[in-house]
Design an enzyme around this catalytic site. Structure first.
Site, PDB file in Angstrom:
ATOM      1  N   ASP A 155       4.685  -8.924  -7.881  1.00 46.91           N
ATOM      2  CA  ASP A 155       4.867  -7.535  -7.442  1.00 46.91           C
ATOM      3  C   ASP A 155       4.467  -6.606  -8.596  1.00 46.91           C
ATOM      4  OD1 ASP A 155       6.977  -6.084  -5.122  1.00 46.91           O
ATOM      5  OD2 ASP A 155       6.235  -4.912  -6.826  1.00 46.91           O
ATOM      6  N   ILE A 156       3.725  -5.543  -8.250  1.00 45.31           N
ATOM      7  CA  ILE A 156       3.202  -4.619  -9.268  1.00 45.31           C
ATOM      8  C   ILE A 156       4.316  -3.768  -9.892  1.00 45.31           C
ATOM      9  CG2 ILE A 156       2.700  -2.581  -7.850  1.00 45.31           C
ATOM     10  CD1 ILE A 156      -0.126  -2.596  -9.099  1.00 45.31           C
TER      11      ILE A 156
ATOM     12  N   GLN B 215      10.877  -1.000   4.678  1.00 44.20           N
ATOM     13  CA  GLN B 215       9.499  -1.489   4.526  1.00 44.20           C
ATOM     14  C   GLN B 215       8.558  -0.336   4.171  1.00 44.20           C
ATOM     15  OE1 GLN B 215       7.903  -3.475   8.007  1.00 44.20           O
ATOM     16  NE2 GLN B 215       6.187  -4.355   6.868  1.00 44.20           N
TER      17      GLN B 215
ATOM     18  N   HIS C 129       6.019  -9.282   4.090  1.00 45.83           N
ATOM     19  CA  HIS C 129       6.139  -9.851   2.738  1.00 45.83           C
ATOM     20  C   HIS C 129       7.586 -10.204   2.428  1.00 45.83           C
ATOM     21  CE1 HIS C 129       6.279  -5.459   2.584  1.00 45.83           C
ATOM     22  NE2 HIS C 129       7.141  -5.566   1.589  1.00 45.83           N
TER      23      HIS C 129
ATOM     24  N   HIS D  73      10.185 -10.820  -0.575  1.00 48.84           N
ATOM     25  CA  HIS D  73      10.415 -10.598  -2.013  1.00 48.84           C
ATOM     26  C   HIS D  73      11.262 -11.753  -2.556  1.00 48.84           C
ATOM     27  CE1 HIS D  73       9.597  -6.107  -2.067  1.00 48.84           C
ATOM     28  NE2 HIS D  73       9.898  -6.234  -0.785  1.00 48.84           N
TER      29      HIS D  73
HETATM   30  P1  5GP Z   1       8.671  -3.071   0.658  1.00 48.69           P
HETATM   31  O1  5GP Z   1       9.338  -1.801   0.209  1.00 48.69           O
HETATM   32  O2  5GP Z   1       7.661  -2.816   1.752  1.00 48.69           O
HETATM   33  O3  5GP Z   1       9.660  -4.144   1.013  1.00 48.69           O
HETATM   34  O4  5GP Z   1       7.917  -3.626  -0.606  1.00 48.69           O
HETATM   35  C1  5GP Z   1       6.592  -3.369  -0.938  1.00 48.69           C
HETATM   36  C2  5GP Z   1       6.359  -3.973  -2.300  1.00 48.69           C
HETATM   37  O5  5GP Z   1       4.965  -4.022  -2.547  1.00 48.69           O
HETATM   38  C3  5GP Z   1       6.979  -3.159  -3.451  1.00 48.69           C
HETATM   39  O6  5GP Z   1       7.895  -3.969  -4.181  1.00 48.69           O
HETATM   40  C4  5GP Z   1       5.781  -2.732  -4.285  1.00 48.69           C
HETATM   41  O7  5GP Z   1       6.040  -2.720  -5.660  1.00 48.69           O
HETATM   42  C5  5GP Z   1       4.738  -3.770  -3.914  1.00 48.69           C
HETATM   43  N1  5GP Z   1       3.377  -3.271  -4.055  1.00 48.69           N
HETATM   44  C6  5GP Z   1       2.896  -2.104  -3.559  1.00 48.69           C
HETATM   45  N2  5GP Z   1       1.590  -1.955  -3.875  1.00 48.69           N
HETATM   46  C7  5GP Z   1       1.240  -3.073  -4.582  1.00 48.69           C
HETATM   47  C8  5GP Z   1       0.014  -3.497  -5.188  1.00 48.69           C
HETATM   48  O8  5GP Z   1      -1.025  -2.835  -5.153  1.00 48.69           O
HETATM   49  N3  5GP Z   1       0.025  -4.700  -5.816  1.00 48.69           N
HETATM   50  C9  5GP Z   1       1.163  -5.477  -5.880  1.00 48.69           C
HETATM   51  N4  5GP Z   1       1.060  -6.632  -6.532  1.00 48.69           N
HETATM   52  N5  5GP Z   1       2.334  -5.098  -5.335  1.00 48.69           N
HETATM   53  C10 5GP Z   1       2.369  -3.906  -4.686  1.00 48.69           C
END
Ligand code: 5GP
Length: 157
Positions: free
Chosen positions: A45-46, A109, A115, A117
């Site tokens: 994760d970035i 989300q 995805h 985590h």
């Molecule tokens: P959500 O909030 O949808 O559960 O999580 C999305 C996740 O994607 C976040 O933890 C965010 O840091 C990660 N993320 C968003 N953009 C990128 C990216 O360009 N590269 C990577 N490796 N992770 C990303």
């Protein structure tokens, strides 16, 4: 993707069917890829909650779990379990691990490609769950039974 979620995401300005994860899969965006097979890809994760935060995604495009074949869902969890085992064995020396999947805007989300985590946890690492007041005053059993009935009417495996 559920229509309400799509509408919400469009209103919030964060709906993009070509997500960053598609771009990672095609190589258009760089990523630290940990594992890849024909069904899933795991990468760092970035914006890690803690060092070692990994995401496991399906290689096929699916915004929501409801669009994903259960065999691919099972593979996501299988790979997630192996990632968790690797984190445990590593020098990151974590004290616990969380697995978390946000399905839908209301669930948190932000990227509309499924995805999972996986992130290491430590005492006092700053990550907190915020629970509603109702959690501290549990309902009558009859409410649990009614919810079970409601869900079981739609349950298929
Ligand atoms: P959500 O909030 O949808 O559960 O999580 C999305 C996740 O994607 C976040 O933890 C965010 O840091 C990660 N993320 C968003 N953009 C990128 C990216 O360009 N590269 C990577 N490796 N992770 C990303």
């Amino acid at each position: 993707m559920h229509e309400d979620d799509k509408k919400n995401a469009v209103q919030r300005g964060n709906f993009d069917p070509n997500t960053v994860f598609d771009k990672i899969l095609t190589g258009e965006l760089p990523a630290e890829i940990l594992f890849q097979n024909e069904l899933v890809t795991a990468f760092m994760d970035i914006q890690p909650i803690t060092t070692g935060h990994v995401l496991v995604i399906p290689n096929e495009r699916a915004a929501s779990l409801s669009e994903l074949p259960t065999t691919t869902g099972a593979e996501i969890f299988k790979v997630g379990q192996s990632v968790a085992a690797a984190i445990r064995k590593s020098n990151l020396q974590c004290e616990g691990i969380n697995l978390f999947l946000a399905d839908g805007v209301a669930a948190g989300q932000t990227v509309f490609h499924v995805h999972l985590h996986i992130f290491p946890r430590y005492k006092n690492d700053g990550f907190k769950w915020s629970l509603p007041d109702r959690y501290y005053s549990p309902p009558e059993r009859s409410e649990l039974a009614a919810a079970r009935e409601e869900i079981s009417g739609h349950f298929n495996l």
